[in-house]
Design an enzyme around this catalytic site. Structure first.
Site, PDB file in Angstrom:
ATOM      1  N   GLY A  15       0.820  -1.212   0.000  1.00  7.11           N
ATOM      2  CA  GLY A  15       0.000   0.000   0.000  1.00  7.11           C
ATOM      3  C   GLY A  15       0.846   1.249   0.000  1.00  7.11           C
ATOM      4  O   GLY A  15       0.536   2.236   0.686  1.00  7.11           O
ATOM      5  N   ALA A  16       1.924   1.242  -0.794  1.00  6.21           N
ATOM      6  CA  ALA A  16       2.923   2.309  -0.715  1.00  6.21           C
ATOM      7  C   ALA A  16       2.840   3.307  -1.858  1.00  6.21           C
ATOM      8  O   ALA A  16       3.778   4.073  -2.063  1.00  6.21           O
ATOM      9  CB  ALA A  16       4.320   1.697  -0.671  1.00  6.21           C
ATOM     10  N   GLY A  19      -0.523   7.964   0.552  1.00  9.21           N
ATOM     11  CA  GLY A  19      -0.761   8.040   1.975  1.00  9.21           C
ATOM     12  C   GLY A  19       0.429   7.667   2.845  1.00  9.21           C
ATOM     13  O   GLY A  19       1.594   7.874   2.489  1.00  9.21           O
ATOM     14  N   ILE A  20       0.128   7.079   4.019  1.00  7.17           N
ATOM     15  CA  ILE A  20       1.192   6.785   4.972  1.00  7.17           C
ATOM     16  C   ILE A  20       2.127   5.691   4.472  1.00  7.17           C
ATOM     17  O   ILE A  20       3.291   5.655   4.847  1.00  7.17           O
ATOM     18  CB  ILE A  20       0.626   6.419   6.359  1.00  7.17           C
ATOM     19  N   GLY A  21       1.627   4.827   3.609  1.00  6.56           N
ATOM     20  CA  GLY A  21       2.493   3.791   3.045  1.00  6.56           C
ATOM     21  C   GLY A  21       3.585   4.384   2.188  1.00  6.56           C
ATOM     22  O   GLY A  21       4.752   3.970   2.262  1.00  6.56           O
ATOM     23  N   SER A 138      -5.945  -0.159  13.398  1.00  3.22           N
ATOM     24  CA  SER A 138      -6.701   1.086  13.584  1.00  3.22           C
ATOM     25  C   SER A 138      -7.401   1.045  14.924  1.00  3.22           C
ATOM     26  O   SER A 138      -7.747  -0.038  15.435  1.00  3.22           O
ATOM     27  CB  SER A 138      -7.739   1.258  12.471  1.00  3.22           C
ATOM     28  N   TYR A 163     -15.002  -3.413   8.228  1.00  2.19           N
ATOM     29  CA  TYR A 163     -13.691  -2.786   8.378  1.00  2.19           C
ATOM     30  C   TYR A 163     -13.181  -2.950   9.810  1.00  2.19           C
ATOM     31  O   TYR A 163     -12.014  -3.316  10.035  1.00  2.19           O
ATOM     32  CB  TYR A 163     -13.775  -1.304   8.014  1.00  2.19           C
TER      33      TYR A 163
END
Length: 295
Positions: A15-16, A19-21, A138, A163
């Site tokens: 997931g890079a 965002g944070i990834g 989360s 989720y």
């Protein structure tokens, strides 16, 4: 005492591409590590890899277990070690969707993918001194529960509940990995409410709501700090712990249920074995050889 490799580390981040990834991968690459990112869009993944100075990239839709296996096969062909695995990829889906393999999308992408990815890469993690697995969960886990009788929500689907279940599963997985992982360090974390485009894939009221939340949320740079801390710190941290703002935090009572963690592990194992010829945990351990040993 086993010596941790002092040179550039080999790091894999899912997931890079945003965002944070992306921030996590970028900062780890800036520190001189060999960072490999995973993405599903060929053009975007290649562009981000070049932009952040990654050592390479893998193409995979992680919601498909066959593609997770292909990506790990490619990684093992290129590297003989893995110092840090950051399981960052995840999403929320307002409407129930199934993957091409017939799995509910949230369950497949948010939980089964990091479970299988980690499992397939254990042979490298186990031979790399000081290796660690960082799984992005989360605070939403506190509202979740594992529906062992129907984890794919064939009935009564609710996007937020699905989720929350997956984020609870992330923490249970990280804790059980710490117990079973033969010395591999395993941590989970809450990154905070981050303005990263999360939930924008859904459209409708959910997307609109998150666009408003994004105005008051953390930046991706701020949200990535705990992932970066866990990927790089030399502090002696409790294996299996859950973190928030770079500190140990107490997750929900359900997240601390050892029986549920073991049950989830077996359920997840059954899932991934049903979707392919996955090796058993004992087979993985039997085939491990220390770095530098003749193959």
């Amino acid at each position: 005492m086993t010596q941790v490799h002092s040179g550039p580390k080999v790091v894999l981040v899912t997931g890079a591409t945003n965002g944070i990834g992306q921030v996590t991968a970028r900062e780890l690459a800036r520190q001189g590590n060999q960072v490999v990112i995973v993405g599903r869009d060929p053009a975007r993944t290649a562009a981000v890899a070049q932009q952040i100075g990654a050592a390479g990239h893998l193409l995979a839709d992680l919601s498909e277990m066959s593609q997770v296996r292909r990506a790990t096969d490619e990684f093992r062909e290129r590297f003989d070690r893995l110092d840090v695995l950051v399981n960052n990829a995840g999403a929320i889906f307002q409407q129930r969707r199934e993957t091409q393999e017939g799995l509910e999308m949230t369950w497949a992408l948010n939980h089964l993918a990091p479970f299988l990815l980690t499992r397939e890469l254990m042979s490298l993690l186990l031979v790399t001194p000081g290796s660690r697995v960082v799984t992005v969960a989360s605070a939403a886990h506190a509202m979740g529960r594992i529906r062992f009788g129907d984890p794919e929500w064939h009935t009564g689907y609710n996007g937020w509940a699905a989720y929350s279940q997956s984020k609870l599963a992330n923490i249970l997985f990280a804790r059980e990995l710490a117990r079973r992982g033969a010395g591999v360090k395993s941590y989970s974390l809450h990154p905070g409410m981050v303005a990263s485009g999360f939930a924008h894939n859904n459209g409708g009221l959910l997307s609109q709501g998150y666009r408003v939340i994004d105005r008051f949320a953390l930046s991706p740079e701020q949200g990535a700090q705990t992932s970066l801390y866990l990927a790089t710190t030399q502090d002696q941290l409790p294996n299996g712990a859950y973190f928030d703002r770079c500190a140990v935090a107490r997750p929900s009572a359900r997240a601390l249920d050892d029986g549920a963690a073991a049950r989830l592990w077996q359920l997840s194992k059954n899932y991934v074995q049903a979707t392919g010829n996955a090796r058993s945990w004992s087979e993985i351990l039997q085939n491990v050889r220390p770095l530098g040993q003749d193959q």
